[in-house]
Scaffold this active site. Structure first.
Site, mmCIF file in Angstrom:
data_model
loop_
_atom_site.group_PDB
_atom_site.id
_atom_site.type_symbol
_atom_site.label_atom_id
_atom_site.label_comp_id
_atom_site.label_asym_id
_atom_site.label_seq_id
_atom_site.Cartn_x
_atom_site.Cartn_y
_atom_site.Cartn_z
ATOM 1 N N SER A 85 14.649 15.521 2.233
ATOM 2 C CA SER A 85 15.695 14.634 2.722
ATOM 3 C C SER A 85 15.110 13.418 3.414
ATOM 4 O O SER A 85 14.106 13.506 4.112
ATOM 5 C CB SER A 85 16.584 15.390 3.721
ATOM 6 O OG SER A 85 17.525 14.520 4.301
ATOM 7 N N ARG A 91 0.830 -1.210 0.000
ATOM 8 C CA ARG A 91 0.000 0.000 0.000
ATOM 9 C C ARG A 91 0.866 1.263 0.000
ATOM 10 O O ARG A 91 0.536 2.246 -0.662
ATOM 11 C CB ARG A 91 -0.956 0.024 1.196
ATOM 12 C CG ARG A 91 -2.054 -0.997 1.095
ATOM 13 C CD ARG A 91 -2.988 -0.714 -0.094
ATOM 14 N NE ARG A 91 -3.944 -1.785 -0.234
ATOM 15 C CZ ARG A 91 -4.065 -2.558 -1.315
ATOM 16 N NH1 ARG A 91 -3.291 -2.367 -2.346
ATOM 17 N NH2 ARG A 91 -4.958 -3.504 -1.361
ATOM 18 N N GLU A 109 2.106 1.598 -3.418
ATOM 19 C CA GLU A 109 1.005 2.099 -4.241
ATOM 20 C C GLU A 109 0.814 3.607 -4.032
ATOM 21 O O GLU A 109 0.615 4.365 -4.993
ATOM 22 C CB GLU A 109 -0.276 1.354 -3.880
ATOM 23 C CG GLU A 109 -1.483 1.777 -4.683
ATOM 24 C CD GLU A 109 -2.743 1.016 -4.278
ATOM 25 O OE1 GLU A 109 -3.546 0.750 -5.172
ATOM 26 O OE2 GLU A 109 -2.902 0.710 -3.070
#
Length: 147
Positions: A114, A88, A91
């Site tokens: 960063s 997830r 994704e």
């Protein structure tokens, strides 16, 4: 000679044997749970005094402290992860990565966030529709430099 993988296995065994949570381990060495876990699995290096505190907390071999303080070689799988929780996040970056980049560039200019000067927290937020996972990330802005 111990490797980071060897020490990770020892940490996971000690965690299971003691029943400690990552939150409790982090609290015990006065660090954040996110960084603590990341360093315990070899993706970051502990400051020497924190490595020694972890070794003491989990009753690990003394040699483990030196390994925990070594700079890591950050290697991770470049394939799409299959674990549903990790997938997830993959994704999210796949879908919203370009959006995040565009918004960072609009607000800050041509640069990046960063992942070195960085903090993250994971909290549980109660919600009548079902509890929510709240992930907050904060990283220093680094502008690209023209040379």
């Amino acid at each position: 000679m111990m490797t980071k993988d060897d020490v990770t296995i020892l940490i996971l065994k000690a965690k299971k044997a003691t029943g400690l949570t990552w939150e409790a381990i982090a609290e015990g060495i006065e660090m954040s749970p996110v960084f603590t876990h990341s360093a315990c699995v070899g993706m970051n290096a502990f400051p020497p005094e924190k490595a020694e505190a972890l070794v003491a907390l989990l009753s690990l071999p003394a040699e483990a402290a030196e390994v925990l303080a070594e700079s890591p070689t950050k290697v991770f799988a470049q394939t799409v992860p299959t674990d549903p929780c990790i997938y997830r996040f993959y994704e999210i970056v796949g879908v919203y990565g370009p959006t995040l980049k565009a918004l960072i560039h609009e607000k800050f200019g041509d640069g990046i966030m960063s992942a070195i000067d960085f903090d993250m927290s994971v909290t549980r937020v109660e919600n009548p529709k079902g509890d929510r996972v709240k992930v907050e990330m904060s990283g220093k802005y680094l502008q690209y430099s023209a040379w």
